[in-house]
Write an enzyme that holds these catalytic residues in place. Structure first.
Site, PDB file in Angstrom:
ATOM      1  N   ASN A   1      21.210  46.069  54.184  1.00  0.00           N
ATOM      2  CA  ASN A   1      20.181  46.351  54.719  1.00  0.00           C
ATOM      3  C   ASN A   1      18.833  45.130  54.969  1.00  0.00           C
ATOM      4  O   ASN A   1      19.007  44.038  54.153  1.00  0.00           O
ATOM      5  CB  ASN A   1      19.457  47.249  53.623  1.00  0.00           C
ATOM      6  N   GLU A   2      18.888  44.725  56.258  1.00  0.00           N
ATOM      7  CA  GLU A   2      17.761  44.458  57.039  1.00  0.00           C
ATOM      8  C   GLU A   2      18.013  42.711  56.738  1.00  0.00           C
ATOM      9  O   GLU A   2      16.744  41.641  57.039  1.00  0.00           O
ATOM     10  CB  GLU A   2      16.272  44.534  55.891  1.00  0.00           C
TER      11      GLU A   2
ATOM     12  N   GLU B   1      14.537  53.427  59.963  1.00  0.00           N
ATOM     13  CA  GLU B   1      13.622  53.573  58.800  1.00  0.00           C
ATOM     14  C   GLU B   1      12.014  53.780  58.908  1.00  0.00           C
ATOM     15  O   GLU B   1      11.914  52.647  59.798  1.00  0.00           O
ATOM     16  CB  GLU B   1      13.645  52.263  58.134  1.00  0.00           C
TER      17      GLU B   1
END
Ligand SMILES: *[C@@H]1O[C@H](CO)[C@@H](O)[C@H](O)[C@H]1NC(C)=O
Ligand SMILES: *[C@@H]1O[C@H](CO)[C@@H](O)[C@H](O)[C@H]1NC(C)=O
Ligand SMILES: *[C@@H]1O[C@H](CO)[C@@H](O)[C@H](O)[C@H]1NC(C)=O
Ligand SMILES: *[C@@H]1O[C@H](CO)[C@@H](O)[C@H](O)[C@H]1NC(C)=O
Ligand SMILES: *[C@@H]1O[C@H](CO)[C@@H](O)[C@H](O)[C@H]1NC(C)=O
Length: 883
Positions: free
Chosen positions: A469-470, A566
């Site tokens: 994630n990210e 998101e």
């Protein structure tokens, strides 16, 4: 392809023996801290915070600031001890293994006063130890000693530091979560407290057998013209000391027409050095014996029972696994966008969409965080998993992203997603950090990825794997001051997600796409060397987008994307939910220490307040200031996400946007957060709104700066919308009778969003006095929610009256065994904005947060315990917006 009858099933066989070591009458577990001052009976599977709560040593961990007050727990060393009996007969098996499905996290294991049989350090891994030499007849003792995760992380960080140093201080968290293979959110997140848990969070048991067991099963399903090929791969395991496996492997699948297809093969092979072998069986299944598995909203999620069976020739011993499999194809299509959008700005770059069973499907949904801050409860609290996943299903979601800072969820979770048709975007558990890449770390990551892909691979619900994630955007965007050493961190990044993780996924699960990061530019990131120059490029892959400054009710402020994985805004949970964390009325105040403690944004409540006061009137001296602030924060969040989600759905028309997964579905405590469902299960207004903004057919207007209105028709069905009538009613805030009504023809192709040819403005009216209601009627469309345009911020409207509202609950019907449906009649005497019904009776309204434009309205209330209609009626409290 011949199918054999299963011959061996007529022989008497015995199952490989399992001695369950969960706490029970037979197995007693205790826990004790290092100096012996704190001890008690333990529940296994479980964890130390749960045990300390049960023993009354600590109170409710989610109450007030107990996250900080109980931190000593995470700094101590805890030993879990089991005492259990083993019979002489149990000891006769050739192989005796201790299997630990999940230990959280850094621990060593001792059996019967021998030196440690093993040391472990990854909560996402199943550990198997040979305990044949250590076990004895009679009473045995198993000790598992857990080190403080805070200390363990610090020790590793001193040797192999990776940024960031710590989470921001407003999180009241701990540092270096990235050093441990542990739920990263255990050390605090912007939406959650730190509870650096320890414990035996998944089952522990002894396996005793003579032959071999099936450890994992993967299924590989491919279309072969009109038929299907099903390849079942069995990962068979025995002791390292056993060199040969001799038996019969068989599979049986129940298909349509009550038929069972079976096939078997002799297995007579040498094991690898670790005592394992992999065997496969392929079955061709005629297309007419299978119905497709579809995601929610697009069809039925049909599943079939698959039985995989190994009978070892030694003592005819059995080991088997029962799975449910779905037949579907899924791929992410990344092809030149110009093929769809032409040689335009939008047509630059590549598409990014999920094609399921050959159809491009728009993915509507949200992001899943752990269902409990204590991993053992996230695992065992099945009601919460059921309620959350059913709630996602009931508001037209087709996909959830299991976010990389939590856990690989339980088998139960993925089974439920298979059944509900909820596709899963599965991150690997790495989030918002650089990660170490020393050899021991890469070794345990290798084990973790292998096992979790093996465990989850067969689920029809899993759509895609993502490495983290990210972390690509974090590195490119220098979130953690890595830029001076960019090359080193880039190399580390590639070593972990590309060189280590990717080949494992490709080997075990060649059919599914592995995205190196989420968000990323997909194959464009890969071509740019895995860290793209702009990982947020709207022409490629997926994006995460947050902006708390622009007006969040204004569609024109949101950027384009191919896939929004998101986006979100905070709101407060209801006062009822807050009251489960405090009984002090003074805490229910924005300036209280309690609410400051729970707000992990360094900007406090300012972002919520700015968005809220941009649209709604709330005087600082209002007697109900806090109550209104909470309610308005939920209106603000619901409207913002409605606006942003519809922008992405409209974007299917001109940018081929094909996904909208908002942040976040659920919560782990009673605090301001981005969630649509509060801790404890109450739906915020956002979750009710999701049902409408994710409706399969929706008329979706966009107010332009010129006060012209663009009208889109969104159609997520396999059939076009034809001969539709779009009605626009222009209402004066003072009256139920529209001042004007216009009708336009509408249409949209199957699986499309289409800008309608409608010339529409409201120049003839005073903008403060009116609002517009859009509704759709079309042959074959049973339900399409109304939509609205409020031309000016609500704080500037004139004419809206304080309504008189009457609620009556007349009757109740039993829908099924545990589902009662009450009809709630609502009568009003003027227009009502965001009418909100609330009750302390457990259950939920099928809709809420109404824009009421007619004097009468009914809504169902669903619950599973009978209450008298009168009691429900009296319990209902109302809120709404008025200037
Ligand atoms: C034992 O440990 C507890 C908890 O960490 C601590 O509060 C206590 O002071 C310790 N007692 C002694 C005698 O060291
Ligand atoms: C197991 O743990 C208990 C409690 O800490 C301790 O009394 C016992 O000595 C331990 N046994 C071994 C073999 O480590
Ligand atoms: C886009 O431009 C390229 C190169 O000029 C051309 O080959 C292609 O046919 C064009 N595509 C479309 C859809 O117009
Ligand atoms: C709305 O109603 C009010 C009160 O009846 C009236 O004064 C006003 O002119 C109306 N406005 C419009 C645009 O119809
Ligand atoms: C609300 O309704 C009640 C009962 O019908 C009536 O007596 C009252 O005058 C109404 N109030 C307003 C403000 O219309």
């Amino acid at each position: 392809m011949r199918t054999f009858v299963l011959l061996c099933s007529v022989l008497t066989t015995i199952d490989a023996k399992i001695i369950d070591l969960s706490s029970s009458d037979r197995v007693t577990w205790t826990f004790v801290n290092k100096n012996g001052s704190v001890s008690g009976p333990a529940t296994v599977p479980g964890g130390v915070y749960s045990d300390l709560q049960k023993a009354g040593v600590i109170g409710d961990i989610l109450s007030r600031d107990n996250d900080v007050l109980t931190r000593w727990v995470a700094l101590d060393t805890w030993t879990y001890t089991a005492k259990f009996q083993v019979s002489k007969g149990d000891l006769e098996s050739r192989v005796i293994h201790l299997v630990l499905d999940g230990l959280d996290t850094t621990a060593f294991i001792v059996v019967n006063d021998h030196s440690p049989i093993g040391a472990v350090n990854n909560m996402f891994v199943q550990y198997v130890f040979d305990i044949k030499p250590t076990l004895k007849a009679g009473e045995n003792v198993l000790n598992i000693t857990f080190l403080s995760p805070i200390v363990a992380a610090e020790i590793r960080s001193n040797k192999a530091f990776a940024p960031p140093e710590c989470v921001p201080s407003v999180y009241h968290g701990e540092c270096h979560a990235n050093q441990l293979r542990k739920m990263q959110a255990s050390f605090a997140w912007d939406w959650g407290p730190a509870f650096p848990s320890v414990g035996i969070w998944r089952p522990v048991y002894i396996e005793a057998y003579d032959g071999a067991v099936i450890r994992w099963v993967t299924t590989h399903i491919k279309r072969v013209e009109a038929d299907w090929s099903l390849t079942v791969r069995a990962y068979i395991e025995t002791s390292k000391k056993v060199t040969k496996i001799d038996g019969v492997l068989s599979i049986a699948i129940k298909v349509e027409g009550k038929q069972t297809l079976k096939k078997w093969k002799q297995v007579n092979v040498e094991t690898k050095a670790d005592g394992t072998v992999v065997e496969e069986i392929e079955l061709l299944i005629s297309g007419n014996m299978i119905r497709l598995w579809w995601p929610n909203g697009y069809g039925e999620p049909t599943l079939y029972d698959l039985h995989v069976h190994l009978t070892s020739n030694i003592k005819s011993e059995d080991s088997y696994k029962d799975l449910k499999v779905g037949f579907r194809t899924i791929e992410i299509v990344e092809s030149p966008a110009s093929e769809i959008l032409g040689n335009t700005t939008a047509g630059k770059g590549l598409t990014f969409y999920f094609k399921v069973n050959g159809f491009p499907l728009f993915m509507k949904g949200s992001n899943w965080i752990p269902s409990n801050i204590l991993p053992e409860l996230g695992e065992s609290d099945k009601d919460t998993i059921d309620n959350l996943l059913t709630a996602a299903h009931d508001v037209n979601m087709a996909m959830l992203r299991v976010w990389g800072g939590g856990v690989y969820e339980s088998d139960y979770f993925y089974d439920k997603c298979d059944q509900l048709g909820i596709l899963i975007w599965q991150d690997f558990m790495f989030a918002c950090s650089m990660y170490p890449v020393d050899p021991p770390f890469l070794n345990i990551v290798t084990q973790e990825i292998e096992q979790n892909v093996l465990r989850l691979q067969h689920h029809a619900s899993i759509a895609v794997w993502a490495g983290n994630n990210e972390n690509e955007v974090a590195l490119r965007g220098n979130w953690y001051e890595t830029s001076t050493d960019f090359k080193k961190y880039e190399e580390d990044y590639i070593k972990l997600y590309v060189d280590t993780i990717r080949p494992i996924v490709a080997d075990i699960d060649p059919e599914r796409r592995y995205l190196v990061s989420s968000p990323s530019n997909g194959i464009e990131s890969e071509q740019e060397g895995y860290v793209a120059s702009n990982p947020y490029d709207p022409h490629y892959g997926d994006t995460h987008y947050y902006n708390y400054f622009a007006d969040n009710w204004n569609m024109n402020t949101y950027p384009k994307t191919r896939f929004a994985s998101e986006y979100g805004f905070q709101s407060l949970p209801s006062i009822r939910t807050l009251k489960t964390a405090t009984s002090n009325p003074e805490d229910l105040n924005l300036d209280s220490k309690f609410l400051a403690h729970r707000q992990h944004s360094p900007n406090g409540y300012a972002y919520i307040e700015n968005q809220l006061t941009g649209h709604m009137k709330l005087a600082a001296n209002d007697l109900k200031y806090f109550e209104k602030f909470v309610f308005y924060s939920q209106i603000s969040q619901a409207m913002a996400l409605k606006t942003e989600t519809e922008v992405y759905r409209q974007g299917q028309a001109d940018w081929y946007t094909m996904g909208a997964l908002y942040w976040q579905l659920n919560d782990v405590w009673q605090a301001p957060s981005w969630s649509g469902i509060e801790y404890g299960g109450r739906w915020k207004m956002l979750h009710y709104f999701a049902k409408s903004f994710f409706a399969p057919v929706l008329v979706s207007p966009r107010q332009l700066a010129s006060d012209y209105i663009d009208v889109y028709l969104l159609n997520d069905r396999f059939i076009p919308v034809v001969d539709a009538v779009i009605t626009v009613d222009i209402y004066n805030w003072t009256s139920f009778t529209p001042v004007n009504k216009k009708q336009f023809p509408g249409n949209a192709d199957a699986l499309s969003a289409k800008l309608q040819d409608i010339d529409m403005n409201y120049w003839d009216y005073k903008k403060e006095q009116i609002f517009l209601k859009f509704s759709l009627e079309a042959p074959g469309v049973k339900w399409s929610p109304s939509n609205y345009i409020f031309p000016v911020p609500l704080k500037s409207i004139v004419g809206l009256k304080t309504p008189n509202i009457t609620i009556t609950v007349a009757n109740v019907v039993m829908r099924n065994k545990d589902k009662l449906e009450y009809t709630v009649n609502i009568e009003v005497d003027s227009i009502v904005l965001f009418l909100w019904l609330d009750t302390d009776i457990k259950g939920h309204f099928v809709d809420n947060g109404f824009i009421v434009t007619e004097p009468k309205l009914t809504v169902q209330f669903i619950c599973n315990k009978y209450v008298a209609p009168r009691d429900l009626q009296n319990s209902i409290e109302l809120q709404y917006y008025v200037n």
